[in-house]
Design an enzyme around this catalytic site. Structure first.
Site, PDB file in Angstrom:
ATOM      1  N   HIS A 193       0.854  -1.187   0.000  1.00 38.55           N
ATOM      2  CA  HIS A 193       0.000   0.000   0.000  1.00 38.55           C
ATOM      3  C   HIS A 193       0.892   1.239   0.000  1.00 38.55           C
ATOM      4  O   HIS A 193       2.114   1.140   0.148  1.00 38.55           O
ATOM      5  CB  HIS A 193      -0.963  -0.012   1.195  1.00 38.55           C
ATOM      6  CG  HIS A 193      -0.297   0.070   2.525  1.00 38.55           C
ATOM      7  ND1 HIS A 193       0.450  -0.961   3.060  1.00 38.55           N
ATOM      8  CD2 HIS A 193      -0.267   1.068   3.462  1.00 38.55           C
ATOM      9  CE1 HIS A 193       0.906  -0.609   4.248  1.00 38.55           C
ATOM     10  NE2 HIS A 193       0.498   0.622   4.519  1.00 38.55           N
ATOM     11  N   ASP A 213      -0.435  -4.062   5.750  1.00 37.99           N
ATOM     12  CA  ASP A 213      -1.164  -3.524   6.900  1.00 37.99           C
ATOM     13  C   ASP A 213      -2.654  -3.804   6.725  1.00 37.99           C
ATOM     14  O   ASP A 213      -3.227  -3.509   5.668  1.00 37.99           O
ATOM     15  CB  ASP A 213      -0.944  -2.018   7.019  1.00 37.99           C
ATOM     16  CG  ASP A 213       0.480  -1.666   7.431  1.00 37.99           C
ATOM     17  OD1 ASP A 213       1.305  -2.591   7.563  1.00 37.99           O
ATOM     18  OD2 ASP A 213       0.757  -0.470   7.609  1.00 37.99           O
ATOM     19  N   HIS A 247       5.671  -5.020  12.042  1.00 39.83           N
ATOM     20  CA  HIS A 247       5.014  -3.702  12.094  1.00 39.83           C
ATOM     21  C   HIS A 247       4.749  -3.249  13.531  1.00 39.83           C
ATOM     22  O   HIS A 247       3.657  -2.765  13.877  1.00 39.83           O
ATOM     23  CB  HIS A 247       3.719  -3.713  11.280  1.00 39.83           C
ATOM     24  CG  HIS A 247       3.358  -2.361  10.735  1.00 39.83           C
ATOM     25  ND1 HIS A 247       2.578  -1.453  11.428  1.00 39.83           N
ATOM     26  CD2 HIS A 247       3.672  -1.754   9.558  1.00 39.83           C
ATOM     27  CE1 HIS A 247       2.419  -0.354  10.706  1.00 39.83           C
ATOM     28  NE2 HIS A 247       3.075  -0.510   9.562  1.00 39.83           N
ATOM     29  N   HIS A 306       1.318   3.965   1.952  1.00 43.68           N
ATOM     30  CA  HIS A 306       1.710   4.767   3.109  1.00 43.68           C
ATOM     31  C   HIS A 306       3.237   4.920   3.124  1.00 43.68           C
ATOM     32  O   HIS A 306       3.972   4.017   2.690  1.00 43.68           O
ATOM     33  CB  HIS A 306       1.235   4.118   4.406  1.00 43.68           C
ATOM     34  CG  HIS A 306      -0.190   4.463   4.745  1.00 43.68           C
ATOM     35  ND1 HIS A 306      -0.984   3.672   5.546  1.00 43.68           N
ATOM     36  CD2 HIS A 306      -0.958   5.540   4.393  1.00 43.68           C
ATOM     37  CE1 HIS A 306      -2.175   4.236   5.673  1.00 43.68           C
ATOM     38  NE2 HIS A 306      -2.187   5.356   4.984  1.00 43.68           N
ATOM     39  N   ASP A 323       5.701   4.702   5.220  1.00 42.87           N
ATOM     40  CA  ASP A 323       6.633   3.734   5.800  1.00 42.87           C
ATOM     41  C   ASP A 323       6.797   2.485   4.945  1.00 42.87           C
ATOM     42  O   ASP A 323       7.601   1.606   5.269  1.00 42.87           O
ATOM     43  CB  ASP A 323       6.209   3.360   7.229  1.00 42.87           C
ATOM     44  CG  ASP A 323       4.783   2.843   7.324  1.00 42.87           C
ATOM     45  OD1 ASP A 323       3.950   3.225   6.494  1.00 42.87           O
ATOM     46  OD2 ASP A 323       4.498   2.061   8.256  1.00 42.87           O
ATOM     47  N   HIS A 324       6.056   2.405   3.845  1.00 43.70           N
ATOM     48  CA  HIS A 324       6.175   1.264   2.940  1.00 43.70           C
ATOM     49  C   HIS A 324       6.717   1.648   1.562  1.00 43.70           C
ATOM     50  O   HIS A 324       6.969   0.769   0.739  1.00 43.70           O
ATOM     51  CB  HIS A 324       4.817   0.578   2.784  1.00 43.70           C
ATOM     52  CG  HIS A 324       4.305  -0.008   4.060  1.00 43.70           C
ATOM     53  ND1 HIS A 324       4.339  -1.359   4.344  1.00 43.70           N
ATOM     54  CD2 HIS A 324       3.767   0.587   5.159  1.00 43.70           C
ATOM     55  CE1 HIS A 324       3.836  -1.568   5.556  1.00 43.70           C
ATOM     56  NE2 HIS A 324       3.485  -0.399   6.069  1.00 43.70           N
ATOM     57  N   HIS A 358      -7.392  -1.879   5.078  1.00 51.26           N
ATOM     58  CA  HIS A 358      -6.598  -0.912   5.840  1.00 51.26           C
ATOM     59  C   HIS A 358      -7.261   0.458   5.646  1.00 51.26           C
ATOM     60  O   HIS A 358      -8.371   0.547   5.103  1.00 51.26           O
ATOM     61  CB  HIS A 358      -5.158  -0.936   5.309  1.00 51.26           C
ATOM     62  CG  HIS A 358      -4.163  -0.159   6.115  1.00 51.26           C
ATOM     63  ND1 HIS A 358      -4.170  -0.134   7.493  1.00 51.26           N
ATOM     64  CD2 HIS A 358      -3.127   0.640   5.734  1.00 51.26           C
ATOM     65  CE1 HIS A 358      -3.184   0.635   7.917  1.00 51.26           C
ATOM     66  NE2 HIS A 358      -2.541   1.124   6.868  1.00 51.26           N
TER      67      HIS A 358
END
Length: 281
Positions: free
Chosen positions: A31, A178, A236, A33, A35-36, A109
């Site tokens: 996805h 996530d 995570h 976001h 942090d990914h 998510h």
């Protein structure tokens, strides 16, 4: 080499592991976001600086095309290789070759998230004696049948299924991205060797976890147990915790064969052998 998600420290960790980023063939993003994905600009530019020429395939949810287009124009550099993006629209097989395939399954998510499954494809056992009984002489025709091709012997057509055994199970791994707990994950991860599932919080703040689109350790363990996986790896960790121990303890009360992921941890998965996990000393 396949990379799943690309946080901002990805290049550093790849170098710490003694792996060249030039070996990366494909990148799968769960996805969008930060942090990914925030490691993607560095990876893309580093591969360009190192002189990569072969294409890099990047898979992800809707929006990945636009993201990669922005990265192409971030700063001043020249990409000497082709960046090929694949926007995922639905569940199914994303990639397949002779010995493995990768499948996607939509999770839930706060933004669109896809879990991925890697399946080893093992060729059925070749029934040599059966082939001889059918009049096929040992040699090149054996190879053709093993490759799934029909052959003709004395005017008689022999089909591969006549001399091949039943399908054989290979190694299977699922990576959740996530998500809140999903019943569909139980089906997706059924009987896999390793389930890598997010567990951001402990069950005492389950409501907060759900509000933020995450899973608590207890629920990840329940999924692993119902799916009959061999090994559960949690990941995570929320920065509210100084240690993963509370989450690990919570999960192990339900599913004993659980570890919490650590930096540079190595997981060795071989068919019909116990999963081996080596932690960095």
């Amino acid at each position: 080499m396949i990379l799943f998600d690309c946080g901002e420290a990805t290049q550093k960790q790849i170098m710490e592991a003694g792996i060249s980023p030039m070996k990366i063939d494909d990148i799968y993003i769960t996805h969008l976001h930060g942090d990914h994905i925030l490691g993607l600009p560095g990876i893309v530019q580093s591969l360009a600086f190192r002189g990569r020429t072969r294409p890099l395939h990047i898979y992800g949810p809707r929006g990945i095309n636009e993201l990669i287009d922005h990265i192409r124009h971030m700063g001043f550099y020249t990409i000497g290789y082709e960046l090929i993006t694949h926007e995922i629209e639905d569940d199914g097989i994303l990639y397949q070759q002779n010995d493995f395939r990768i499948l996607s399954r939509k999770m839930k998510h706060t933004v669109v998230d896809y879990a991925y499954k890697i399946e080893q494809l093992r060729q059925p056992k070749f029934l040599r004696q059966k082939a001889i009984e059918l009049g096929i002489p040992p040699g090149p025709l054996f190879g053709k049948l093993q490759a799934g091709k029909e052959v003709t012997v004395d005017g008689k057509i022999i089909k591969p299924e006549q001399v091949l055994g039943p399908p054989r199970e290979g190694v299977k791994v699922v990576f959740s991205g996530d998500t809140i707990p999903q019943e569909s994950m139980i089906d997706f991860a059924e009987n896999v060797d390793v389930l890598i599932h997010e567990a951001t919080f402990t069950k005492d703040i389950k409501e907060k976890a759900f509000e933020n689109g995450h899973t608590v350790a207890e629920d990840a363990a329940v999924i692993a147990k119902k799916a009959n996986v061999e090994q559960l790896i949690l990941t995570h960790l929320s920065n509210r915790y100084t240690s993963s121990k509370p989450l690990l303890d919570e999960a192990k009360t339900i599913f004993e064969n659980t570890v919490y992921a650590e930096d540079l941890m190595v997981v060795i998965i071989e068919n019909k052998k116990p999963v081996q996990i080596n932690f960095k000393k």
